[in-house]
Design a protein around this motif. Structure first.
Motif, PDB file in Angstrom:
ATOM      1  N   ALA A 118     -29.980  50.121 102.530  1.00 21.72           N
ATOM      2  CA  ALA A 118     -29.215  49.277 103.446  1.00 21.72           C
ATOM      3  C   ALA A 118     -29.164  49.792 104.880  1.00 21.72           C
ATOM      4  O   ALA A 118     -28.861  49.019 105.789  1.00 21.72           O
ATOM      5  CB  ALA A 118     -27.782  49.099 102.926  1.00 21.72           C
ATOM      6  N   THR A 119     -29.415  51.080 105.095  1.00 19.76           N
ATOM      7  CA  THR A 119     -29.356  51.638 106.446  1.00 19.76           C
ATOM      8  C   THR A 119     -30.581  52.504 106.697  1.00 19.76           C
ATOM      9  O   THR A 119     -31.239  52.972 105.768  1.00 19.76           O
ATOM     10  CB  THR A 119     -28.097  52.503 106.647  1.00 19.76           C
ATOM     11  N   ALA A 120     -30.841  52.753 107.976  1.00 22.11           N
ATOM     12  CA  ALA A 120     -31.985  53.596 108.326  1.00 22.11           C
ATOM     13  C   ALA A 120     -31.812  54.995 107.759  1.00 22.11           C
ATOM     14  O   ALA A 120     -32.768  55.602 107.265  1.00 22.11           O
ATOM     15  CB  ALA A 120     -32.142  53.653 109.848  1.00 22.11           C
ATOM     16  N   TRP A 121     -30.585  55.533 107.790  1.00 19.80           N
ATOM     17  CA  TRP A 121     -30.382  56.869 107.245  1.00 19.80           C
ATOM     18  C   TRP A 121     -30.683  56.903 105.751  1.00 19.80           C
ATOM     19  O   TRP A 121     -31.307  57.853 105.261  1.00 19.80           O
ATOM     20  CB  TRP A 121     -28.935  57.329 107.490  1.00 19.80           C
ATOM     21  N   GLN A 122     -30.256  55.893 105.019  1.00 19.00           N
ATOM     22  CA  GLN A 122     -30.571  55.850 103.591  1.00 19.00           C
ATOM     23  C   GLN A 122     -32.080  55.824 103.368  1.00 19.00           C
ATOM     24  O   GLN A 122     -32.603  56.489 102.468  1.00 19.00           O
ATOM     25  CB  GLN A 122     -29.913  54.636 102.944  1.00 19.00           C
ATOM     26  N   ALA A 123     -32.772  55.052 104.194  1.00 18.01           N
ATOM     27  CA  ALA A 123     -34.238  54.997 104.076  1.00 18.01           C
ATOM     28  C   ALA A 123     -34.857  56.354 104.383  1.00 18.01           C
ATOM     29  O   ALA A 123     -35.822  56.781 103.725  1.00 18.01           O
ATOM     30  CB  ALA A 123     -34.796  53.929 105.022  1.00 18.01           C
ATOM     31  N   GLN A 124     -34.323  57.047 105.375  1.00 19.48           N
ATOM     32  CA  GLN A 124     -34.838  58.371 105.718  1.00 19.48           C
ATOM     33  C   GLN A 124     -34.632  59.346 104.566  1.00 19.48           C
ATOM     34  O   GLN A 124     -35.502  60.169 104.264  1.00 19.48           O
ATOM     35  CB  GLN A 124     -34.160  58.864 106.995  1.00 19.48           C
ATOM     36  N   LEU A 125     -33.478  59.264 103.912  1.00 23.19           N
ATOM     37  CA  LEU A 125     -33.236  60.127 102.761  1.00 23.19           C
ATOM     38  C   LEU A 125     -34.239  59.829 101.648  1.00 23.19           C
ATOM     39  O   LEU A 125     -34.834  60.741 101.066  1.00 23.19           O
ATOM     40  CB  LEU A 125     -31.810  59.934 102.243  1.00 23.19           C
ATOM     41  N   ALA A 126     -34.425  58.537 101.349  1.00 21.21           N
ATOM     42  CA  ALA A 126     -35.381  58.157 100.306  1.00 21.21           C
ATOM     43  C   ALA A 126     -36.777  58.659 100.645  1.00 21.21           C
ATOM     44  O   ALA A 126     -37.513  59.150  99.778  1.00 21.21           O
ATOM     45  CB  ALA A 126     -35.382  56.644 100.120  1.00 21.21           C
ATOM     46  N   ARG A 127     -37.129  58.553 101.889  1.00 22.21           N
ATOM     47  CA  ARG A 127     -38.458  59.011 102.310  1.00 22.21           C
ATOM     48  C   ARG A 127     -38.588  60.524 102.147  1.00 22.21           C
ATOM     49  O   ARG A 127     -39.660  61.038 101.812  1.00 22.21           O
ATOM     50  CB  ARG A 127     -38.688  58.607 103.770  1.00 22.21           C
ATOM     51  N   SER A 128     -37.488  61.259 102.359  1.00 25.07           N
ATOM     52  CA  SER A 128     -37.542  62.715 102.203  1.00 25.07           C
ATOM     53  C   SER A 128     -37.797  63.103 100.757  1.00 25.07           C
ATOM     54  O   SER A 128     -38.242  64.224 100.485  1.00 25.07           O
ATOM     55  CB  SER A 128     -36.242  63.359 102.706  1.00 25.07           C
ATOM     56  N   PHE A 129     -37.527  62.184  99.825  1.00 24.39           N
ATOM     57  CA  PHE A 129     -37.831  62.406  98.417  1.00 24.39           C
ATOM     58  C   PHE A 129     -39.145  61.738  98.012  1.00 24.39           C
ATOM     59  O   PHE A 129     -39.462  61.665  96.831  1.00 24.39           O
ATOM     60  CB  PHE A 129     -36.687  61.904  97.537  1.00 24.39           C
ATOM     61  N   GLY A 130     -39.888  61.259  99.002  1.00 27.36           N
ATOM     62  CA  GLY A 130     -41.227  60.759  98.736  1.00 27.36           C
ATOM     63  C   GLY A 130     -41.320  59.312  98.303  1.00 27.36           C
ATOM     64  O   GLY A 130     -42.385  58.875  97.864  1.00 27.36           O
ATOM     65  N   VAL A 131     -40.240  58.545  98.415  1.00 29.64           N
ATOM     66  CA  VAL A 131     -40.324  57.140  98.039  1.00 29.64           C
ATOM     67  C   VAL A 131     -41.327  56.444  98.953  1.00 29.64           C
ATOM     68  O   VAL A 131     -41.216  56.492 100.179  1.00 29.64           O
ATOM     69  CB  VAL A 131     -38.949  56.449  98.119  1.00 29.64           C
ATOM     70  N   GLY A 132     -42.295  55.766  98.362  1.00 28.13           N
ATOM     71  CA  GLY A 132     -43.416  55.244  99.137  1.00 28.13           C
ATOM     72  C   GLY A 132     -43.283  53.812  99.598  1.00 28.13           C
ATOM     73  O   GLY A 132     -44.019  53.379 100.479  1.00 28.13           O
ATOM     74  N   ARG A 133     -42.374  53.049  98.997  1.00 21.36           N
ATOM     75  CA  ARG A 133     -42.172  51.659  99.423  1.00 21.36           C
ATOM     76  C   ARG A 133     -40.678  51.391  99.485  1.00 21.36           C
ATOM     77  O   ARG A 133     -39.963  51.544  98.495  1.00 21.36           O
ATOM     78  CB  ARG A 133     -42.854  50.689  98.463  1.00 21.36           C
ATOM     79  N   ILE A 134     -40.208  50.992 100.654  1.00 19.41           N
ATOM     80  CA  ILE A 134     -38.777  50.798 100.892  1.00 19.41           C
ATOM     81  C   ILE A 134     -38.533  49.406 101.446  1.00 19.41           C
ATOM     82  O   ILE A 134     -39.190  48.981 102.405  1.00 19.41           O
ATOM     83  CB  ILE A 134     -38.239  51.852 101.878  1.00 19.41           C
TER      84      ILE A 134
END
Length: 439
Positions: A118-134
């Motif tokens: 829902a937020t850019a910070w949440q997306a950044q966290l997910a990306r730090s764990f390698g999530v490839g599609r957001i």
């Protein structure tokens, strides 16, 4: 039409999007301590992995406590994966419900198409764990967040990111922000359609078409589909509520058919409360160039309150059905009146925005509390449990009560670490995992 690399095409042909297992596995090396609420002092200084290797019991933990049930988590995840696949739609579970990468991994491993946030910070966290599609189920006009998306997309061509826009002004602002960023692939944007008295979203298809036209005119943004949230238009299963949701979904489908895309498109709606309506109205849109995506967030945890009453996939209405995989545990600390017990958990520990906790049973004795036993209020650290008549006699100070909870989104955000039990129904539950959250 040939699919551009990185854009989802036909559901059957999409590659599974994974997570960085090494980063997730490293959570087992984090040390436990008093900063983890209700963790027993005997576990302090040990890593999560070391502690779990000792086969700990629930009885060793302090109260108040929130727990998850491993069997129910697994059953809920499997049921939704099977149901969505049979319906011909993809699943991008809303990760903001749990903010737990360990659970996101389980959902992705079960075939989920993406993780929604829902937020850019949440997306950044997910990306730090390698999530490839957001999928960012929101508009992104924060300059820092939008610049991060552009930089991350330029850094990794395999990263897929989608966000929404609901007005021409939004598109113009996004375009302006991106002018100041280094060259990167266009940011993929879905046109968000709303509804009367709803949340965000263009209020008419004509307004939505204007948003699409603005996206098509931008060199920094790319029209990638249509999106919306039907759950904002109803809060029950009344005739009027279902009609409002169905009418909205018909409009969303019509909008998709009116638009022309530069590549394969995404059509996405919520799906926690009304998944069967989303499927009924949108699933037929799926073809070689269109992926229909459900963003259900609550199904994995489910509850004993709001979602238990509104979801068409809930048990016992459906077998095996979704079942609550979370419980609260609180101890009686005072019996100041004959028919009143005060428990040591409150608003800081348990959700209350979609209904108060429901007393279920007395731990140890196995006594099931009668329907007349009710929670009437929560303070910050106390629960008011009313016990009329005979229900008041068998609950002395020190007793532990298991509580059914409503709304997982506002349960998880109160806990940094959540123990997973082999079964919350066992006489002596064992802790088999520890789930780290990020809020």
């Amino acid at each position: 039409m040939t699919a551009r690399p990185g854009i989802p095409g036909r559901i059957e042909e999409r590659d599974a999007v994974k997570i960085d297992n090494g980063v997730v596995d490293a959570l087992a090396e984090e040390s436990l301590g008093p900063h983890h609420k209700s963790v027993p002092p005997a576990a302090w200084g040990r890593t999560a992995g070391e502690y779990l290797a000792s086969a700990p019991e629930l009885a060793q933990w302090q109260t108040p406590l929130l727990t998850l049930d491993r069997g129910r988590l697994d059953a809920n995840r499997a049921l939704m994966a099977q149901w969505s696949a049979a319906a011909g739609v993809a699943l991008a579970p809303h990760g903001k419900t749990t903010m737990a990468p360990q659970l996101w991994r389980e959902q992705l491993d079960a075939g989920s198409w993406a993780i929604t946030l829902a937020t850019a910070w949440q997306a950044q966290l997910a990306r730090s764990f390698g999530v490839g599609r957001i999928m960012l189920a929101n508009t992104l006009v924060d300059p820092v967040g939008l610049a991060w998306v552009a930089a991350e997309s330029a850094r990794d061509a395999g990263f897929e990111f989608f966000c929404w826009a609901d007005s021409v002004a939004t598109v113009e602002l996004m375009d302006k922000i991106l002018r100041d960023t280094p060259s990167s692939p266009p940011v993929r944007v879905l046109v968000e359609l709303g509804g009367p008295h709803g949340r965000t979203g263009a209020r008419t298809r004509a307004e939505a078409r204007a948003v699409a036209a603005a996206l098509q005119a931008s060199e920094r943004l790319e029209l990638a589909g249509v999106a919306g949230y039907e759950g904002a238009l109803a809060h029950d299963r009344s005739t009027e509520g279902l009609a409002a949701v169905r009418s909205y979904l018909v409009e969303l489908a019509a909008l998709h058919r009116e638009l022309t895309y530069p590549g394969p498109a995404v059509v996405t709606a919520g799906g926690s409360a009304y998944p069967e309506l989303v499927v009924a109205e949108l699933a037929a849109l799926a073809d070689d160039t269109t992926t229909v995506v459900l963003r259900s967030g609550a199904y994995l945890i489910h509850d004993d309150g709001f979602y238990a009453g509104i979801s068409p996939l809930a048990a016992p209405a459906v077998e095996p059905g979704l079942r609550a995989a979370m419980h609260g545990w609180a101890r009686v600390v005072s019996r100041p009146e004959p028919e009143l017990a005060l428990l040591d958990g409150g608003k800081r520990d348990f959700p209350f925005d979609e209904g108060l906790p429901v007393p279920q049973l007395v731990v140890g004795s196995g006594t099931t509390l009668p329907p007349t036993a009710t929670v009437t209020a929560l303070n910050d650290q106390h629960t008011f449990l009313r016990l009329p008549g005979a229900a008041a006699t068998d609950l002395p100070v020190g007793s532990i009560v298991r509580l059914g909870l409503s709304h997982p989104c506002t349960a998880f955000d109160k806990w940094r670490l959540i123990p997973v039990l082999d079964s919350a129904d066992a006489t002596d539950p064992r802790v088999v995992d520890l789930i780290r959250t990020y809020f």
